[in-house]
Design a protein around this motif. Structure first.
Motif, mmCIF file in Angstrom:
data_model
loop_
_atom_site.group_PDB
_atom_site.id
_atom_site.type_symbol
_atom_site.label_atom_id
_atom_site.label_comp_id
_atom_site.label_asym_id
_atom_site.label_seq_id
_atom_site.Cartn_x
_atom_site.Cartn_y
_atom_site.Cartn_z
ATOM 1 N N VAL A 8 21.925 27.043 -19.260
ATOM 2 C CA VAL A 8 23.263 27.055 -18.662
ATOM 3 C C VAL A 8 23.169 26.439 -17.276
ATOM 4 O O VAL A 8 22.475 26.953 -16.393
ATOM 5 C CB VAL A 8 23.831 28.484 -18.558
ATOM 6 N N GLY A 11 22.573 21.089 -13.379
ATOM 7 C CA GLY A 11 22.205 20.581 -12.058
ATOM 8 C C GLY A 11 20.726 20.209 -12.075
ATOM 9 O O GLY A 11 20.109 20.115 -13.152
ATOM 10 N N PRO A 12 20.138 19.982 -10.888
ATOM 11 C CA PRO A 12 18.722 19.613 -10.854
ATOM 12 C C PRO A 12 17.834 20.612 -11.617
ATOM 13 O O PRO A 12 16.918 20.200 -12.332
ATOM 14 C CB PRO A 12 18.390 19.637 -9.360
ATOM 15 N N ILE A 31 24.298 23.295 -21.414
ATOM 16 C CA ILE A 31 25.730 23.585 -21.263
ATOM 17 C C ILE A 31 26.128 23.466 -19.799
ATOM 18 O O ILE A 31 25.426 23.973 -18.920
ATOM 19 C CB ILE A 31 26.017 25.043 -21.725
ATOM 20 N N ALA A 33 29.860 23.510 -17.225
ATOM 21 C CA ALA A 33 31.319 23.569 -17.120
ATOM 22 C C ALA A 33 31.901 22.223 -16.685
ATOM 23 O O ALA A 33 33.055 21.927 -16.985
ATOM 24 C CB ALA A 33 31.703 24.659 -16.118
ATOM 25 N N ALA A 34 31.113 21.414 -16.000
ATOM 26 C CA ALA A 34 31.610 20.126 -15.515
ATOM 27 C C ALA A 34 31.606 19.095 -16.637
ATOM 28 O O ALA A 34 30.921 19.256 -17.650
ATOM 29 C CB ALA A 34 30.739 19.645 -14.358
ATOM 30 N N TYR A 41 24.115 18.517 -6.521
ATOM 31 C CA TYR A 41 23.283 17.551 -5.798
ATOM 32 C C TYR A 41 23.570 16.115 -6.218
ATOM 33 O O TYR A 41 23.642 15.216 -5.398
ATOM 34 C CB TYR A 41 21.809 17.882 -6.040
ATOM 35 N N SER A 65 32.234 26.148 -20.646
ATOM 36 C CA SER A 65 32.000 27.252 -19.710
ATOM 37 C C SER A 65 31.424 28.447 -20.443
ATOM 38 O O SER A 65 31.984 28.894 -21.442
ATOM 39 C CB SER A 65 33.317 27.689 -19.076
ATOM 40 N N VAL A 66 30.338 28.960 -19.917
ATOM 41 C CA VAL A 66 29.809 30.219 -20.446
ATOM 42 C C VAL A 66 30.621 31.321 -19.782
ATOM 43 O O VAL A 66 30.548 31.508 -18.570
ATOM 44 C CB VAL A 66 28.308 30.361 -20.136
ATOM 45 N N ALA A 105 20.696 28.533 -14.957
ATOM 46 C CA ALA A 105 20.595 27.678 -13.770
ATOM 47 C C ALA A 105 21.997 27.350 -13.244
ATOM 48 O O ALA A 105 22.373 26.196 -13.109
ATOM 49 C CB ALA A 105 19.832 26.398 -14.124
ATOM 50 N N PRO A 106 22.801 28.397 -12.946
ATOM 51 C CA PRO A 106 24.202 28.134 -12.570
ATOM 52 C C PRO A 106 24.415 27.787 -11.099
ATOM 53 O O PRO A 106 25.548 27.566 -10.688
ATOM 54 C CB PRO A 106 24.909 29.453 -12.925
ATOM 55 N N LYS A 196 12.003 15.753 2.347
ATOM 56 C CA LYS A 196 13.091 16.491 3.007
ATOM 57 C C LYS A 196 13.161 16.116 4.483
ATOM 58 O O LYS A 196 14.248 15.910 5.040
ATOM 59 C CB LYS A 196 12.861 18.007 2.874
ATOM 60 N N LEU A 268 26.280 35.573 -14.253
ATOM 61 C CA LEU A 268 25.577 35.464 -15.549
ATOM 62 C C LEU A 268 24.243 36.229 -15.510
ATOM 63 O O LEU A 268 23.957 36.992 -16.442
ATOM 64 C CB LEU A 268 25.385 33.995 -15.937
ATOM 65 N N GLU A 299 19.139 27.563 -7.441
ATOM 66 C CA GLU A 299 19.663 28.319 -6.302
ATOM 67 C C GLU A 299 19.889 29.803 -6.600
ATOM 68 O O GLU A 299 20.017 30.583 -5.667
ATOM 69 C CB GLU A 299 20.985 27.708 -5.813
HETATM 70 C C1 LIG Z 1 28.902 22.408 -2.582
HETATM 71 C C2 LIG Z 1 27.441 22.009 -2.433
HETATM 72 C C3 LIG Z 1 27.080 20.747 -1.935
HETATM 73 C C4 LIG Z 1 25.726 20.389 -1.768
HETATM 74 N N1 LIG Z 1 25.382 19.152 -1.232
HETATM 75 C C5 LIG Z 1 24.079 18.848 -1.005
HETATM 76 C C6 LIG Z 1 23.669 17.607 -0.418
HETATM 77 O O1 LIG Z 1 24.491 16.784 -0.071
HETATM 78 N N2 LIG Z 1 22.350 17.360 -0.227
HETATM 79 C C7 LIG Z 1 21.402 18.285 -0.583
HETATM 80 O O2 LIG Z 1 20.216 18.031 -0.392
HETATM 81 N N3 LIG Z 1 21.755 19.452 -1.145
HETATM 82 C C8 LIG Z 1 23.053 19.760 -1.349
HETATM 83 N N4 LIG Z 1 23.399 20.970 -1.888
HETATM 84 C C9 LIG Z 1 22.348 21.850 -2.341
HETATM 85 C C10 LIG Z 1 21.886 21.308 -3.712
HETATM 86 O O3 LIG Z 1 23.015 20.918 -4.426
HETATM 87 C C11 LIG Z 1 21.150 22.356 -4.447
HETATM 88 O O4 LIG Z 1 19.937 22.556 -3.774
HETATM 89 C C12 LIG Z 1 20.875 21.960 -5.901
HETATM 90 O O5 LIG Z 1 21.952 21.278 -6.469
HETATM 91 C C13 LIG Z 1 20.623 23.224 -6.659
HETATM 92 O O6 LIG Z 1 20.484 22.892 -7.999
HETATM 93 P P1 LIG Z 1 20.854 23.945 -9.144
HETATM 94 O O7 LIG Z 1 20.501 23.242 -10.406
HETATM 95 O O8 LIG Z 1 20.256 25.255 -8.839
HETATM 96 O O9 LIG Z 1 22.430 24.171 -9.036
HETATM 97 P P2 LIG Z 1 23.695 23.196 -9.106
HETATM 98 O O10 LIG Z 1 23.349 21.811 -8.714
HETATM 99 O O11 LIG Z 1 24.756 23.912 -8.331
HETATM 100 O O12 LIG Z 1 24.075 23.178 -10.658
HETATM 101 C C14 LIG Z 1 24.602 24.307 -11.299
HETATM 102 C C15 LIG Z 1 25.430 23.859 -12.481
HETATM 103 O O13 LIG Z 1 25.750 25.004 -13.260
HETATM 104 C C16 LIG Z 1 27.054 24.852 -13.759
HETATM 105 N N5 LIG Z 1 27.590 26.202 -14.049
HETATM 106 C C17 LIG Z 1 27.675 27.255 -13.218
HETATM 107 N N6 LIG Z 1 28.194 28.319 -13.855
HETATM 108 C C18 LIG Z 1 28.441 27.920 -15.125
HETATM 109 C C19 LIG Z 1 28.997 28.580 -16.266
HETATM 110 N N7 LIG Z 1 29.362 29.873 -16.234
HETATM 111 N N8 LIG Z 1 29.128 27.860 -17.414
HETATM 112 C C20 LIG Z 1 28.734 26.557 -17.468
HETATM 113 N N9 LIG Z 1 28.212 25.898 -16.416
HETATM 114 C C21 LIG Z 1 28.065 26.569 -15.259
HETATM 115 C C22 LIG Z 1 27.815 24.138 -12.638
HETATM 116 O O14 LIG Z 1 28.936 23.436 -13.151
HETATM 117 C C23 LIG Z 1 26.746 23.203 -12.074
HETATM 118 O O15 LIG Z 1 26.815 21.908 -12.624
HETATM 119 C C24 LIG Z 1 24.742 21.322 -2.098
HETATM 120 C C25 LIG Z 1 25.099 22.570 -2.652
HETATM 121 C C26 LIG Z 1 26.433 22.924 -2.813
HETATM 122 C C27 LIG Z 1 26.792 24.290 -3.372
#
Ligand SMILES: Cc1cc2nc3c(=O)[nH]c(=O)nc-3n(C[C@H](O)[C@H](O)[C@H](O)COP(=O)(O)OP(=O)(O)OC[C@H]3O[C@@H](n4cnc5c(N)ncnc54)[C@H](O)[C@@H]3O)c2cc1C
Length: 446
Positions: A8, A11-12, A31, A33-34, A41, A65-66, A105-106, A196, A268, A299
């Motif tokens: 779920v 993102g990265p 999966i 939501a987008a 990122y 969406s979950v 990984a939300p 970084k 979640l 995150e």
């Molecule tokens: C608003 C914002 C802007 C950022 N901009 C930068 C930047 O410019 N440079 C930088 O270095 N870092 C940035 N960061 C930090 C960086 O994005 C994070 O370090 C990185 O994206 C974390 O990756 P992730 O996979 O944990 O989460 P995310 O990248 O947040 O991915 C999570 C994904 O889970 C999906 N999701 C969540 N809940 C559900 C659900 N219930 N059902 C289905 N899908 C779901 C979301 O749609 C999303 O696509 C930003 C963070 C945020 C919140």
């Protein structure tokens, strides 16, 4: 037979988890939501977006969406309930999956502390301002103040500059001593994160090129305007973020972009029964949570940036798919270094305890329900139990269900509310909820 891993979040963290799980031989359902993969990122305008190759090799569910995780057998991961289709459209498909392993990984969303006038049109969270610029090529204003705390201020200011906005100032609320002590501790760890450091240096150089002042120990403490933001009041802060009297300055702006860090999306993991520690999902060295068959990455386990999210995703996907642990030595080391970066980030950019001093009795704390600071304090003094405070003040009971104001309300009320317990993780229509489960079962894809 190969294991079925459901991930779920694309993102990265989720994308890395998918590629590792595929490499380990699993069947993967990814999966998000987008409508596009990439998470926060990799947000990019559609015309420059390049699909990630991993999407071709797994069962990719965009716009899905979950909305619930159902724990039906304590020895197995929970059942994953999904709604597929545009968030505001009708006719969404209701499906469910029973995976062998689940990777959560939300991600996170940005945190904004309230201040008088923060609910005026023209005040944006930094995440929203950046999403509009990067995703839609829409600028939030012509004269923008970027304020709050953390290195995220820099990419936001850089994106606005790139789009032609005049960034008046960038304000970091923590004083230089806190920032330098946080980043300067154990400098060899920073040396292990050259990407970084280079990224931050490039942002700083861009600010310098555009002659944008970057000030520490100063914050926006009020936004003023007739119907929308016209000026921002800034002030010098002490280390605890209390205002130094007499240091207020007024700046004329047409938008304010503000961020005070990130809040993990924990509904979640909480629904899956994962134990939390210090506000994040507790994971072991394999990214396994306390809940059988459930892994977490990115995150939700700690705010440490995209490289940490990616490394955690690789470990989570690989172990969830049953890959041999011995093959992950280097990735684990990379993950641990990236996590150490997150600890330094937290030390360099803490939220000071003195921020409630910015509030006035009529300052709105919960925007959905328009709960004022005064009514929240009154409710807490009459009955401090979290539930009573919520019911009496209505803080956190509106459409966002405390996703925005939850941490603020918790800090302002003496007894913290139950964090992130939301049986319904994403909005679902009553008609969709009432849809017959047989139909849902037929539509599910194992
Ligand atoms: C608003 C914002 C802007 C950022 N901009 C930068 C930047 O410019 N440079 C930088 O270095 N870092 C940035 N960061 C930090 C960086 O994005 C994070 O370090 C990185 O994206 C974390 O990756 P992730 O996979 O944990 O989460 P995310 O990248 O947040 O991915 C999570 C994904 O889970 C999906 N999701 C969540 N809940 C559900 C659900 N219930 N059902 C289905 N899908 C779901 C979301 O749609 C999303 O696509 C930003 C963070 C945020 C919140």
């Amino acid at each position: 037979m190969s294991r079925h891993v459901v991930i779920v979040g694309a993102g990265p963290a989720g994308l890395a988890a998918a590629s590792a799980a595929l490499r380990a031989g699993a069947e993967v359902t990814l999966i998000d939501a987008a409508d596009q993969a990439g998470g926060q990122y990799h947000r990019m305008p559609p015309d420059t977006y390049r699909p990630f190759r991993v999407l071709d090799r797994c069962d990719w569910w965009p716009e899905s969406s979950v909305w619930s995780l159902e724990r039906h057998d304590e020895r197995r991961p929970p059942r994953v309930h999904v709604l597929t289709g545009p968030a505001d459209g009708d006719g969404r498909r209701r499906r469910f999956l029973d995976p062998d392993a689940l990777v959560l990984a939300p991600g996170a969303h940005d945190r904004t502390l309230p201040f008088p006038g923060w609910d005026l049109p023209g005040v944006f969270t930094a995440g929203a301002a950046q999403a509009l610029v990067k995703g839609e090529r829409v600028v939030v204003g012509d004269q923008v103040l970027v304020a709050g705390s953390g290195p995220f201020l820099l990419p936001v200011a850089a994106s606005l500059l790139e789009a032609g906005t005049r960034v008046r100032e960038v304000l970091e609320a923590n004083p230089p001593r806190t920032v330098l002590r946080g980043w300067g501790r154990r400098p060899w760890e920073l040396a292990a994160q050259p990407d970084k450091a280079a990224e931050l240096a490039a942002y700083a150089a861009r600010l310098a090129r555009h002659r944008v002042p970057y000030r520490t120990g100063r914050a926006v403490i009020e936004a003023r305007g007739d119907g929308r933001v016209e000026e921002a009041v800034t002030a010098r802060l002490r280390a605890d973020w209390s205002v130094v009297p007499g240091t207020e300055r007024t700046l004329s702006v047409d938008a304010v972009s503000v961020t005070h860090g990130f809040t993990p999306q924990l509904e979640l993991p909480v629904a899956a029964g994962c134990v939390l520690r210090d506000g994040f999902v507790l994971v072991d060295g394999d990214q396994a949570t306390s809940s059988p068959g459930v892994y977490a990455a990115g995150e939700v386990t700690g705010i440490a940036g995209a490289p940490a999210a990616r490394a955690e995703g690789l470990v989570a996907g690989w172990t969830a798919a049953g890959g041999p642990p011995s093959e992950l030595r280097l990735t684990r080391r990379r993950r641990d270094r990236a996590r150490a970066f997150g600890l330094r980030l937290a030390a360099a950019h803490p939220i000071g305890q003195g921020w409630p001093g910015w509030l006035r009795p009529d300052t709105v704390v919960c925007r959905c329900e328009e709960t004022s600071y005064e009514s929240l304090c009154r409710a807490a003094s009459e009955n401090p139990a979290a539930r009573a405070v919520r019911l009496a003040s209505r803080a956190g009971l509106g459409p966002c269900q405390a996703r925005i104001c939850g941490p603020t309300v918790a800090e302002l009320s003496p007894e913290s509310p139950d964090p992130h317990h939301r049986p319904i993780a994403q909005p679902i229509r009553l008609g969709e909820l009432a849809a017959r489960s047989e139909a849902a079962e037929k539509e599910s894809t194992p």
